[in-house]
Design a protein around this motif. Structure first.
Motif, PDB file in Angstrom:
ATOM      1  N   GLU A   4       8.152   5.985   0.684  1.00  0.00           N
ATOM      2  CA  GLU A   4       8.897   6.706  -0.342  1.00  0.00           C
ATOM      3  C   GLU A   4       9.883   5.803  -1.068  1.00  0.00           C
ATOM      4  N   ASP A   5      10.005   4.533  -0.606  1.00  0.00           N
ATOM      5  CA  ASP A   5      11.054   3.692  -1.185  1.00  0.00           C
ATOM      6  C   ASP A   5      10.738   3.298  -2.636  1.00  0.00           C
ATOM      7  N   GLU A   6      11.798   3.173  -3.409  1.00  0.00           N
ATOM      8  CA  GLU A   6      11.656   2.955  -4.858  1.00  0.00           C
ATOM      9  C   GLU A   6      10.954   1.641  -5.185  1.00  0.00           C
ATOM     10  N   GLU A   7      11.234   0.632  -4.368  1.00  0.00           N
ATOM     11  CA  GLU A   7      10.660  -0.688  -4.634  1.00  0.00           C
ATOM     12  C   GLU A   7       9.123  -0.614  -4.626  1.00  0.00           C
ATOM     13  N   ASN A   8       8.611   0.109  -3.617  1.00  0.00           N
ATOM     14  CA  ASN A   8       7.163   0.277  -3.489  1.00  0.00           C
ATOM     15  C   ASN A   8       6.609   1.065  -4.678  1.00  0.00           C
ATOM     16  N   LEU A   9       7.286   2.155  -5.037  1.00  0.00           N
ATOM     17  CA  LEU A   9       6.799   3.005  -6.128  1.00  0.00           C
ATOM     18  C   LEU A   9       6.891   2.294  -7.481  1.00  0.00           C
ATOM     19  N   ASP A  10       7.944   1.465  -7.633  1.00  0.00           N
ATOM     20  CA  ASP A  10       8.103   0.729  -8.893  1.00  0.00           C
ATOM     21  C   ASP A  10       6.960  -0.249  -9.136  1.00  0.00           C
ATOM     22  N   GLN A  11       6.409  -0.761  -8.050  1.00  0.00           N
ATOM     23  CA  GLN A  11       5.302  -1.724  -8.210  1.00  0.00           C
ATOM     24  C   GLN A  11       4.072  -1.069  -8.842  1.00  0.00           C
ATOM     25  N   LEU A  12       3.974   0.250  -8.689  1.00  0.00           N
ATOM     26  CA  LEU A  12       2.831   0.966  -9.276  1.00  0.00           C
ATOM     27  C   LEU A  12       2.899   0.959 -10.803  1.00  0.00           C
ATOM     28  N   TRP A  23       0.834  -1.198   0.000  1.00  0.00           N
ATOM     29  CA  TRP A  23       0.000   0.000   0.000  1.00  0.00           C
ATOM     30  C   TRP A  23       0.871   1.251   0.000  1.00  0.00           C
ATOM     31  N   ASN A  24       0.256   2.357  -0.300  1.00  0.00           N
ATOM     32  CA  ASN A  24       0.907   3.655  -0.183  1.00  0.00           C
ATOM     33  C   ASN A  24      -0.177   4.713  -0.001  1.00  0.00           C
ATOM     34  N   ALA A  25       0.191   5.809   0.593  1.00  0.00           N
ATOM     35  CA  ALA A  25      -0.762   6.920   0.766  1.00  0.00           C
ATOM     36  C   ALA A  25       0.014   8.215   0.660  1.00  0.00           C
ATOM     37  N   PHE A  26      -0.637   9.229   0.118  1.00  0.00           N
ATOM     38  CA  PHE A  26       0.060  10.514  -0.034  1.00  0.00           C
ATOM     39  C   PHE A  26      -0.954  11.657  -0.095  1.00  0.00           C
ATOM     40  N   LEU A  27      -0.457  12.844   0.128  1.00  0.00           N
ATOM     41  CA  LEU A  27      -1.321  14.031   0.101  1.00  0.00           C
ATOM     42  C   LEU A  27      -1.017  14.861  -1.137  1.00  0.00           C
ATOM     43  N   VAL A  28      -2.079  15.283  -1.794  1.00  0.00           N
ATOM     44  CA  VAL A  28      -1.950  16.145  -2.974  1.00  0.00           C
ATOM     45  C   VAL A  28      -2.792  17.387  -2.725  1.00  0.00           C
ATOM     46  N   ASP A  29      -2.320  18.498  -3.259  1.00  0.00           N
ATOM     47  CA  ASP A  29      -3.009  19.770  -3.057  1.00  0.00           C
ATOM     48  C   ASP A  29      -4.458  19.725  -3.589  1.00  0.00           C
ATOM     49  N   LEU A  30      -5.348  20.374  -2.859  1.00  0.00           N
ATOM     50  CA  LEU A  30      -6.743  20.516  -3.318  1.00  0.00           C
ATOM     51  C   LEU A  30      -7.062  22.010  -3.289  1.00  0.00           C
ATOM     52  N   LEU A  87      -3.549   4.004  -1.947  1.00  0.00           N
ATOM     53  CA  LEU A  87      -3.422   2.972  -2.985  1.00  0.00           C
ATOM     54  C   LEU A  87      -3.112   1.655  -2.307  1.00  0.00           C
ATOM     55  N   ILE A  88      -3.748   0.599  -2.737  1.00  0.00           N
ATOM     56  CA  ILE A  88      -3.480  -0.719  -2.150  1.00  0.00           C
ATOM     57  C   ILE A  88      -3.524  -1.779  -3.257  1.00  0.00           C
ATOM     58  N   TRP A  89      -2.601  -2.712  -3.198  1.00  0.00           N
ATOM     59  CA  TRP A  89      -2.548  -3.789  -4.190  1.00  0.00           C
ATOM     60  C   TRP A  89      -1.920  -5.015  -3.556  1.00  0.00           C
ATOM     61  N   GLU A  90      -1.959  -6.134  -4.279  1.00  0.00           N
ATOM     62  CA  GLU A  90      -1.438  -7.385  -3.696  1.00  0.00           C
ATOM     63  C   GLU A  90       0.049  -7.566  -3.982  1.00  0.00           C
ATOM     64  N   ILE A 102      -4.535  13.663 -10.758  1.00  0.00           N
ATOM     65  CA  ILE A 102      -3.303  12.917 -10.493  1.00  0.00           C
ATOM     66  C   ILE A 102      -3.422  11.519 -11.092  1.00  0.00           C
ATOM     67  N   THR A 103      -2.382  11.093 -11.802  1.00  0.00           N
ATOM     68  CA  THR A 103      -2.352   9.733 -12.324  1.00  0.00           C
ATOM     69  C   THR A 103      -1.270   8.947 -11.582  1.00  0.00           C
ATOM     70  N   LEU A 104      -1.281   7.635 -11.747  1.00  0.00           N
ATOM     71  CA  LEU A 104      -0.247   6.806 -11.101  1.00  0.00           C
ATOM     72  C   LEU A 104       1.144   7.224 -11.579  1.00  0.00           C
ATOM     73  N   GLU A 105       1.224   7.566 -12.860  1.00  0.00           N
ATOM     74  CA  GLU A 105       2.503   7.974 -13.445  1.00  0.00           C
ATOM     75  C   GLU A 105       3.069   9.196 -12.719  1.00  0.00           C
ATOM     76  N   ASP A 106       2.171  10.113 -12.360  1.00  0.00           N
ATOM     77  CA  ASP A 106       2.613  11.317 -11.639  1.00  0.00           C
ATOM     78  C   ASP A 106       3.276  10.944 -10.320  1.00  0.00           C
ATOM     79  N   ILE A 107       2.895   9.804  -9.761  1.00  0.00           N
ATOM     80  CA  ILE A 107       3.437   9.413  -8.460  1.00  0.00           C
ATOM     81  C   ILE A 107       4.737   8.625  -8.622  1.00  0.00           C
ATOM     82  N   TYR A 108       4.715   7.551  -9.435  1.00  0.00           N
ATOM     83  CA  TYR A 108       5.943   6.753  -9.497  1.00  0.00           C
ATOM     84  C   TYR A 108       7.059   7.444 -10.281  1.00  0.00           C
ATOM     85  N   ASP A 109       6.697   8.361 -11.197  1.00  0.00           N
ATOM     86  CA  ASP A 109       7.740   9.043 -11.966  1.00  0.00           C
ATOM     87  C   ASP A 109       8.188  10.341 -11.325  1.00  0.00           C
TER      88      ASP A 109
END
Lengths: 173, 249
Positions: A131-139, A83-90, A170-173, A100-107
């Protein structure tokens, strides 16, 4: 004469074996398909349930008062899922709203997630739980079924006033 | 007789196997039916939980957000800021209404409508993240029928273009409000109690409510497009009672 067409005890039953065999094949194919579908749906429901529990914990306080407060909430979460969670401006001005797309987060999460300056070290802290790359790469893996939850929250920024933010989970297996 | 039975032996086995095949087909149909409907209630429950949580979070967010107390400046530039809920309560204290203008209008250049303007834009921005949902937000006195604030957002699809329409309304009672949304089966709502102070009568208990529903529901088309022919006299009366005015900036 009485044995006309008789080709033995198995041979006589041969035509009836065809529908029986066909029936068994059809039944087990359908059973397997339904079983797989049942499992897949259950996996999605479990993910949804976990996402709800994570969101309840992250939103348990009405205002996120600081970066440390947010990270403390992240660390309290105990789940076997990825899983991951983050805050984006509203922004209050909807013309400044950015989807926001997934690409905006992992890239490029550094330019999309809310950040604050850390005056002690001259660095920037990002409001993202993992924030670790391994987690973000899974996205990036499009084959993964990623469940996405979004909630509005209040974030107290460094200047002391509270603004609205989007909390993505975000949550995934 | 024995000889005849012996002659038909293969056909009896064939009939048995066809019966077996029929039973298998019936079982397969049942399995498919189970598979298709499995989880419908769970899906519904998850959706209910999610959107209820969203409206709950929105209500919390509305009141803990800071607003600038200078209507000419953004919050970053304003010297004074305050919680939106505090600003609403201060505003209500003087004349028992939010803002100076009528409940179904808003003057963004008037400093007296500052809290009303900020309330409108805070809700608008919170719900902007769910563009495919329409919503009603209102504050109503608990003791009477009086509405303190009422806004309505509707998506209008016309010529393949999506237009977001915002209304400020002054319903006379909750009944016409219910009538607006009664046709949809997917509706999510959250409420929170509030207490306002007045100079004369003391405490006024109120309820704020945020109700959302998918824009794809056909409930509002008739109201938007003005096809009133299909409505009964009673329904037309109810629409009139909402006293909505479109708010355009």
């Amino acid at each position: 004469m009485n044995q006309k067409g008789f080709i033995g005890s198995i041979g006589d039953d041969l035509p009836s074996l065809i529908p029986i065999f066909l029936g068994l094949v059809v039944f087990f194919s359908v059973f397997l398909g339904v079983f797989n579908d049942y499992n897949a749906k259950n996996r999605v429901y479990t993910l949804n349930q976990e996402a709800v529990e994570i969101s309840m914990q992250l939103k348990s306080d009405p205002v996120i008062v600081s970066y440390d407060h947010f990270i403390e909430k992240c660390n309290e979460i105990n789940t076997p899922k990825n899983w991951n969670a983050f805050l984006v401006d509203l922004p209050q001005n909807t013309e400044d709203f950015k989807s926001i797309t997934l690409e905006d987060i992992y890239d490029d999460y550094q330019n999309n997630v809310i950040k604050i300056e850390n005056p002690d070290f001259g660095t920037e802290n990002y409001f993202i739980c993992n924030e670790d790359e391994e987690n973000l790469d899974q996205l990036k893996d499009t084959s993964k079924n990623i469940i996405n939850f979004l909630y509005p929250v209040v974030l107290q920024n460094q200047d002391g006033y509270s603004t609205t933010a989007r909390l993505y989970i975000l949550i995934w297996e | 007789m024995k000889l005849k039975l012996k002659n038909y032996k293969g056909q009896a086995a064939m009939t048995d196997s066809l019966f077996f095949l029929t039973i298998i087909v019936a079982l397969c149909v049942l399995l498919f039916q189970f598979s298709a409907t499995y989880g419908e209630r769970v899906d519904l429950a998850i959706n209910n939980l999610y959107f209820k949580e969203y409206t709950n979070s929105s209500l919390k967010t509305i009141y803990y957000t800071d607003i600038p107390l200078d209507n000419t400046k953004d919050i970053e530039d304003s010297l004074e800021t305050d919680y939106l809920i505090t600003s609403l309560k201060s505003d209500y204290l003087s004349d028992e209404k939010i803002g100076y203008s009528d409940i179904n209008s808003l003057n963004k250049d008037d400093v007296k409508d500052l809290s009303k303007y900020n309330l409108f834009h805070t809700i608008k921005s919170l719900m902007y993240a769910l563009p495919n949902y329409d919503y009603i937000y209102y504050i109503q006195e608990s003791s009477g029928q009086k509405f303190i604030y009422f806004m309505l957002k509707i998506n209008n699809f016309e010529d393949n273009e999506l237009e977001q329409l915002y209304y400020l309304c002054e319903p006379t009672s909750i009944n016409p409000v219910r009538n607006v949304v009664q046709r949809t089966n997917k509706i999510y709502s959250s409420s929170s109690p509030q207490i306002y102070q007045t100079k004369d009568t003391g405490e006024v208990r109120a309820t704020s409510n945020l109700t959302i529903w998918p824009s794809t529901s056909s409930i509002n088309k008739e109201y938007l497009e003005g096809r009133l022919d299909s409505l009964t006299d009673n329904e037309i009366e109810n629409i009139t009672n909402l006293k909505c005015k479109e708010y355009i900036e």
